[in-house]
Design an enzyme around this catalytic site. Structure first.
Site, PDB file in Angstrom:
ATOM      1  CG  ASP A 104      -8.454  -2.277  -0.194  1.00 11.90           C
ATOM      2  OD1 ASP A 104      -8.937  -3.410  -0.375  1.00 11.90           O
ATOM      3  OD2 ASP A 104      -9.063  -1.373   0.414  1.00 11.90           O
ATOM      4  CG  ASP A 119      -3.507  -2.801 -14.987  1.00  3.19           C
ATOM      5  OD1 ASP A 119      -3.037  -3.278 -13.933  1.00  3.19           O
ATOM      6  OD2 ASP A 119      -4.126  -3.486 -15.828  1.00  3.19           O
ATOM      7  N   GLY A 120      -2.900  -1.134 -11.764  1.00  2.00           N
ATOM      8  CA  GLY A 120      -1.966  -1.364 -10.678  1.00  2.00           C
ATOM      9  C   GLY A 120      -0.941  -2.445 -10.996  1.00  2.00           C
TER      10      GLY A 120
END
Length: 250
Positions: A135, A117-118
């Site tokens: 992005d 998970d970013g």
């Protein structure tokens, strides 16, 4: 990632022609497009605009990317920035499963793709990065947790001194202005917004260091670390980023 979490992610679709390969979450939108003859090329304007960070940080020691997608930015940076450590965080295992078909480089000492998970990565990482490329769109657009005030604050904290955040925002989003204002707050108004020529995306550059140094420069010059092949792809785009920076400072 647990099997249940993997099932919650949408499987992208690959469309192949004689010359190109594209990645889609739906047939209405193209997430990524690869020229089969030049798999490392940046075929979408917004990706070339995102590489404008080289005007501010021409020799990044490390880059973290949130969102692999079709791997365009990852492949370009891997090829043309050979001294840069690159880490890509991608939450969708179905996207990562396509890395070989999309010709994403294999794991190495300087390149890795991490399933995760970013937002959680930015919250917990002890590392500091010269460049953050955000992005992380999915089938529903930009996830709320990748466009929150908290997330942008954590991105600011994850940057090394003089580092820069670059994020892709969809111009048609009803909360586009709110997203830009969140970035202004997190970075003390030191941001630059550059619209792509295709009219769908805004690329926002943000840094704790003010971005107005570019207007002092003469006509855009090739960063000395970038070879002529990459420069051919980016020169026109870099001129637009420079022009936007001048307009912002005037």
């Amino acid at each position: 990632m647990p099997e249940l979490a993997a099932k919650q992610q949408v499987k992208p679709v690959i469309c192949r022609t004689s010359t190109a390969l594209s990645l889609h979450f739906s047939w209405h939108e193209t997430q990524s497009c690869m020229d089969i003859r030049q798999p490392d090329a940046l075929n979408l304007e917004y990706t070339r605009t995102m590489m404008g960070f080289l005007l501010f940080v021409p020799e990044p020691a490390n880059i973290a990317m949130v969102g692999l997608g079709g791997g365009s930015l990852a492949k370009f940076c891997h090829r043309y920035l050979p001294k840069t450590q690159i880490r890509v965080i991608e939450i969708n295992p179905h996207v990562i499963a396509l890395r070989d078909e999309l010709q994403v480089p294999p794991e190495s000492k300087r390149f890795s793709v991490v399933l995760g998970d970013g937002a959680e990565f930015m919250r917990s990482t002890p590392e500091r990065f010269d460049v953050l490329l955000i992005d992380g769109y999915d089938h529903e657009g930009l996830p709320a947790k990748l466009s929150s005030q908290r997330f942008y604050d954590q991105c600011s904290e994850a940057l090394a001194p003089g580092g820069i955040l670059v994020t892709n925002l969809y111009c048609g989003h009803q909360r586009w202005q709110q997203q830009v204002e969140k970035l202004r707050r997190s970075f003390n108004s030191a941001i630059l917004v550059v619209d792509d020529t295709e009219g769908c995306n805004s690329i926002v550059f943000a840094s704790e260091t003010h971005l107005s140094v570019l207007p002092l420069a003469k006509p855009v010059r090739r960063p000395r670390t970038l070879d002529n092949e990459a420069w051919t792809q980016l020169r026109t785009t870099f001129s637009r980023v420079l022009s936007a920076s001048r307009d912002e400072a005037s």
